[in-house]
Write a protein that holds these residues in place. Structure first.
Motif: not given
Length: 642
Positions: A225-228, A271-272, A277-279, A341-343
């Protein structure tokens, strides 16, 4: 009810009498590596029975020494009374400790920059269709008493020139308080599609700089996961872990089978999304001190099965002839639809798939690799849990998928494991003493062997004469590291337990070698047939691009020696990192790139190997070291003196 006490986890759980032990552990969040999904094929889900009895089926995976130590196969065991067990650390920690390739920031930047440059050279703009704008709305009064949402819509029409504006119930619930908290000075986030404004969010005051997106690669084995920062396209951070679906099977087929069980799809999606992904998103947001509500755009790439399970879509027909995917392009999605777990109204986009076993990870990979713009003939190989191949240039692109299985991730190998601490990742063997020199991830005692290590071992065993070209161990050699069991199956010992103070010897046997030879044969024969389908051969290749988790540790020379890769000029080979993640990132920051990605999905021509007339003959020929036709490997022929 009976009790199961897991000493290694300091946990006690209850279950019904006759319950399967593997299922009991899974249901109580005890991670067990079970690549075959409990079908008693892989032998990886061993636990140590310390007290009590189980009803355990006979199986070939527990040898006499392990029986004496109390080992049982959890998938083959029913709980019939109170028991105490220990889960070996390599089974319970390998998912969190997994080494995700391409984590070198300097190397990452070079690879990302190279892909960005491909877009620039080909005149693709870094435009977006998601915007964040600060606005000041007219305050209401008795003369101007239209509704709150009408007031916002009017402002957009008058100032931005768009007539059609849509919004969700979730957003509508936020508006009355938000606009009044800051005297009608707010920031709106919206997506523009076909001249329609889709409102995503509204915030107090000016938060234009708080504008973020997420790019994701969902691999069968690992997830990145990449935060941009969408204001400047800067990569703020990257986190990775094992795919929590691993506990339901190492490969897509076993997961599809599990999905058909009661609540199977629900558990796999949980699981996914919730366990993986959320963690990772949570970790990124905490590290960078940002509010998850400011994440407005989410792009994900995964193979066709992973994409289906991510959405919770029935995938069983993927594995049944004629192998039909439930979708290749996903519907319009928001984070709320999936549970991210985003907007809640953040736009979610899935990279398009091509066929049942060529998914969005490959279309995203082709985008980042620039094959669509290349004058040269490019062979693209993604070496992960699945083997996907693309061959072509700007004029045409052909693709296929190989049933290589999980061997490149350590699956199907008795001592195999994923690339985590304790995994042997590189090997050399002294020709005189036949003693190995090991490079181990984490510089600790060995636990098993990962994919790159297996390639090295088989190559060095062949060069040193331990195995012949069929992969059979030489019985004439008298050496303490070479031994045969009661079934006359030979093995080579990499690490004696006395050498490293470990519980059991680590060895590679003839069955392991045979499994890996079939996996490498599938890749080589797939590439050969793909190029043959165009009336060409390997001599026309200008570049070979290697993507996937194994790529960074892959020894090209050793891979050619065993017949995994074609015997051509070594300067033509290049490792391009996690091309799926890079493709997701490009799609996130450029709408032109997203359009190109869609175009690639439409342009790729899929070749179904299972019905191709000469594929099986080529596959059988490739199940040899390096190949039955040694003339295809002149450099190997020279080294072997044949």
């Amino acid at each position: 009810m009976v009790k199961v006490k897991i000493l290694s986890h300091k946990k006690e759980i209850e279950c019904n009498k006759e319950d399967n032990l593997l299922d009991v552990l899974r249901e109580n969040d005890i991670f067990i590596d079970a690549p075959c999904n409990g079908s008693m094929v892989c032998g990886k889900c061993k636990v140590k029975l310390k007290n009590g009895k189980v009803d355990s089926k006979m199986n070939i995976h527990i040898n006499e020494e392990e029986k004496k130590q109390g080992y049982i196969l959890s998938c083959a065991s029913k709980v019939i009374e109170d028991i105490e067990i220990e889960v070996p650390s390599k089974l319970s920690t390998s998912m969190n400790e997994m080494k995700i390739e391409g984590s070198d920031n300097n190397k990452d930047k070079k690879i990302f920059d190279k892909s960005i440059n491909i877009l620039k050279i080909n005149s693709l703009d870094f435009n977006k269709k998601i915007f964040k704008k600060y606005i000041e709305i007219d305050e209401p009064n008795l003369d101007d008493n239209i509704s709150d949402i009408d007031r916002i819509q009017r402002h957009i029409r008058n100032n931005f020139g768009y007539e059609n504006i849509e919004f969700s119930l979730n957003l509508l619930r936020k508006i009355p308080l938000v606009i009044r908290d800051n005297n009608f000075k707010v920031t709106i986030t919206y997506e523009l599609k076909n001249n329609i404004v889709y409102l995503i969010d509204i915030n107090n005051g000016n938060t234009e700089d708080e504008f973020y997106g997420i790019a994701v690669d969902i691999g069968t084995t690992s997830v990145v996961v990449c935060l941009v920062n969408l204001k400047n396209n800067e990569i703020m951070g990257k986190e990775s872990s094992g795919n929590a679906q691993i506990k339901y099977g190492a490969d897509v087929i076993n997961r599809i089978i599990f999905s058909t069980k009661k609540d199977g799809i629900k558990l796999l999606q949980h699981a996914i999304v919730e366990e993986t992904i959320n963690p990772l998103i949570e970790k990124l947001c905490n590290k960078n001190k940002i509010d998850k509500e400011y994440i407005s755009y989410f792009v994900v790439a995964g193979n066709t099965t992973m994409s289906s399970l991510f959405l919770g879509v029935h995938a069983d027909f993927l594995r049944q002839e004629p192998y039909i995917p439930p979708f290749v392009k996903s519907p319009n999605l928001s984070a709320h639809d999936i549970g991210l777990n985003i907007n809640k109204d953040a736009t979610v986009y899935l990279a398009p798939s091509v066929a049942s076993y060529v998914g969005g990870d490959i279309t995203a990979g082709v985008l980042s690799a620039g094959i669509w713009a290349s004058e040269e003939n490019v062979l693209f190989i993604d070496l992960g849990t699945n083997g996907e191949i693309v061959f072509g240039n700007k004029d045409y692109m052909m693709t296929c998928a190989c049933s290589a299985g999980p061997a490149f991730e350590g699956g199907g190998i008795s001592c195999g494991m994923r690339a985590s601490n304790g995994a042997i990742e590189k090997v050399d063997i002294d020709k005189n003493t036949l003693n190995p020199k090991l490079k181990i991830i984490g510089d600790c005692n060995p636990v098993g062997v990962c994919g790159s290590g297996i390639i090295d071992i088989i190559c060095k065993m062949m060069i040193s004469g331990i195995v012949d070209r069929r992969g059979k161990i030489n019985k004439e050699l008298k050496n303490k590291r070479i031994r045969f069991n009661e079934h006359d199956i030979g093995e080579y010992v990499l690490a004696f337990k006395e050498e490293y103070n470990i519980e059991n010897d680590i060895s590679v046997n003839e069955v392991d070698i045979d499994n890996f030879i079939r996996a490498k044969g599938a890749i080589y024969s797939g590439a050969s047939i793909l190029i043959e389908s165009l009336g060409m051969d390997f001599s026309v290749i200008d570049k070979v691009l290697i993507a996937g988790g194994i790529g960074n540790s892959l020894d090209i020379e050793n891979s050619i020696m065993i017949g995994l890769l074609p015997d051509i000029d070594r300067d033509k080979f290049d490792y391009i990192g996690n091309s799926s993640l890079i493709g997701s990132y490009l799609t996130l920051i450029s709408n032109d790139a997203k359009d190109k990605l869609e175009e690639i999905g439409d342009q790729l021509t899929y070749v179904e190997l299972s019905v191709y007339p000469t594929y099986m003959d080529e596959f059988i020929s490739a199940c040899f070291l390096p190949h039955t036709n040694i003339e295809q490997f002149p450099s190997v022929k020279n080294i072997l003196g044949e």
